[in-house]
Design a protein around this motif. Sequence first.
Motif, PDB file in Angstrom:
ATOM      1  N   UNK A  50       0.874  -1.173   0.000  1.00  0.00           N
ATOM      2  CA  UNK A  50       0.000   0.000   0.000  1.00  0.00           C
ATOM      3  C   UNK A  50       0.912   1.224   0.000  1.00  0.00           C
ATOM      4  N   UNK A  51       0.322   2.397  -0.272  1.00  0.00           N
ATOM      5  CA  UNK A  51       1.104   3.629  -0.164  1.00  0.00           C
ATOM      6  C   UNK A  51       0.241   4.771   0.339  1.00  0.00           C
ATOM      7  N   UNK A  52      -0.758   5.196  -0.432  1.00  0.00           N
ATOM      8  CA  UNK A  52      -1.424   6.466  -0.103  1.00  0.00           C
ATOM      9  C   UNK A  52      -2.519   6.335   0.949  1.00  0.00           C
ATOM     10  N   UNK A  53      -3.199   5.217   0.996  1.00  0.00           N
ATOM     11  CA  UNK A  53      -4.349   4.970   1.894  1.00  0.00           C
ATOM     12  C   UNK A  53      -5.569   5.820   1.571  1.00  0.00           C
ATOM     13  N   UNK A  54      -5.558   6.547   0.478  1.00  0.00           N
ATOM     14  CA  UNK A  54      -6.707   7.406   0.163  1.00  0.00           C
ATOM     15  C   UNK A  54      -7.221   7.203  -1.266  1.00  0.00           C
ATOM     16  N   UNK A  55      -6.942   6.033  -1.849  1.00  0.00           N
ATOM     17  CA  UNK A  55      -7.530   5.752  -3.153  1.00  0.00           C
ATOM     18  C   UNK A  55      -6.878   6.457  -4.320  1.00  0.00           C
ATOM     19  N   UNK A  56      -5.605   6.797  -4.199  1.00  0.00           N
ATOM     20  CA  UNK A  56      -4.956   7.497  -5.306  1.00  0.00           C
ATOM     21  C   UNK A  56      -3.853   6.698  -5.981  1.00  0.00           C
ATOM     22  N   UNK A  57      -3.121   5.879  -5.218  1.00  0.00           N
ATOM     23  CA  UNK A  57      -1.919   5.253  -5.793  1.00  0.00           C
ATOM     24  C   UNK A  57      -2.200   3.922  -6.470  1.00  0.00           C
ATOM     25  N   UNK A  58      -3.275   3.250  -6.105  1.00  0.00           N
ATOM     26  CA  UNK A  58      -3.643   1.982  -6.739  1.00  0.00           C
ATOM     27  C   UNK A  58      -2.842   0.789  -6.268  1.00  0.00           C
ATOM     28  N   UNK A  59      -2.024   0.935  -5.238  1.00  0.00           N
ATOM     29  CA  UNK A  59      -1.119  -0.164  -4.892  1.00  0.00           C
ATOM     30  C   UNK A  59      -1.707  -1.181  -3.910  1.00  0.00           C
ATOM     31  N   UNK A  60      -2.874  -0.914  -3.331  1.00  0.00           N
ATOM     32  CA  UNK A  60      -3.373  -1.758  -2.241  1.00  0.00           C
ATOM     33  C   UNK A  60      -4.380  -2.813  -2.697  1.00  0.00           C
ATOM     34  N   UNK A  61      -4.510  -3.034  -4.012  1.00  0.00           N
ATOM     35  CA  UNK A  61      -5.550  -3.948  -4.496  1.00  0.00           C
ATOM     36  C   UNK A  61      -5.265  -5.391  -4.082  1.00  0.00           C
ATOM     37  N   UNK A  62      -6.292  -6.063  -3.636  1.00  0.00           N
ATOM     38  CA  UNK A  62      -6.219  -7.478  -3.234  1.00  0.00           C
ATOM     39  C   UNK A  62      -7.541  -8.143  -3.593  1.00  0.00           C
ATOM     40  N   UNK A  63      -7.587  -9.465  -3.424  1.00  0.00           N
ATOM     41  CA  UNK A  63      -8.836 -10.197  -3.641  1.00  0.00           C
ATOM     42  C   UNK A  63      -9.542 -10.316  -2.301  1.00  0.00           C
ATOM     43  N   UNK A  64     -10.743  -9.763  -2.217  1.00  0.00           N
ATOM     44  CA  UNK A  64     -11.485  -9.747  -0.946  1.00  0.00           C
ATOM     45  C   UNK A  64     -12.770 -10.538  -1.147  1.00  0.00           C
ATOM     46  N   UNK A  65     -12.895 -11.628  -0.418  1.00  0.00           N
ATOM     47  CA  UNK A  65     -14.042 -12.526  -0.590  1.00  0.00           C
ATOM     48  C   UNK A  65     -14.295 -12.824  -2.071  1.00  0.00           C
ATOM     49  N   UNK A  66     -13.206 -13.130  -2.791  1.00  0.00           N
ATOM     50  CA  UNK A  66     -13.307 -13.581  -4.184  1.00  0.00           C
ATOM     51  C   UNK A  66     -13.410 -12.482  -5.215  1.00  0.00           C
TER      52      UNK A  66
END
Length: 240
Positions: A50-66
């Motif tokens: 992750x990086x920005x925590x505010x929806x700007x950097x795009x780095x925090x994407x994961x699979x959540x409940x499929x």
Amino acid sequence: MPETLLVSLWRGGTDGRYVSYEVPMRENQTVLDVVTWVQRNADSTLSYRFACRVGMCGSCAMTVNGRPRWTCRTHVSKVASNGRITIGPLENLPIIKDLAADMRPFFEKWQQAKGRFAPSKARTDPIERIAPDNPARVAADAAIECINCGICYAACDTVRWNSDYLGPAALNRAWTLVNDVRDAANVERLTAVAANGGCHACHSHQSCQEHCPVSLNPTRSIAGLKRRTAQAYLRGEIKP
Ligand code: SF4
Ligand code: SF4
Ligand code: FES
């Protein structure tokens, strides 16, 4: 509200497994908060990005409940079911470790789709004026706010079946440049996106558009590329 959440996290590489953790529930908690709690309080070897925590950097994407999601903007209350949540790395990409997917294939395809601006003017030339209501500019603007999160790529069945497919984000990026009148590389770009694994491999089922967290519509951009490459063939600008 239950006091704890039972969280299953992917641990290890491709041959890893899900491991469960009990995490205290908080109001307004995000999925990224949950992952961070585990890393800080239960197992400091957990890998994630992750990086920005505010929806700007795009780095925090994961699979959540499929389902692929940006975890910093996804509230637990929206996705938890009976106090449980399952979190894994993005699909359609190699796993580095735990929740960190290897984004290299995603960005290599941006390169293959000629997703880099090629200037047609020198630094000393006057700056070109482009009217905001110019139809090409309007088309580019509608697709330009991509945060490179890879969620559409992870949601795309064609990527899953065909590892050569450039994917929705790279093609969406190519479409913004095809509509940029200042760019000088459109013959190469249209040739690249018309080749095997390019825009004509998309079957338009719109999973990319459905999952994009910033409401872009790569399917529409790809449809534009299909039309534009067909015109370019007919005009002899690119070769079959
Ligand atoms: S519309 Fe095309 S790019 Fe989007 S998810 Fe479907 S096949 Fe993939
Ligand atoms: S098009 Fe949307 S889902 Fe795909 S990488 Fe860009 S922001 Fe993410
Ligand atoms: S941490 Fe930057 S978009 Fe989620």
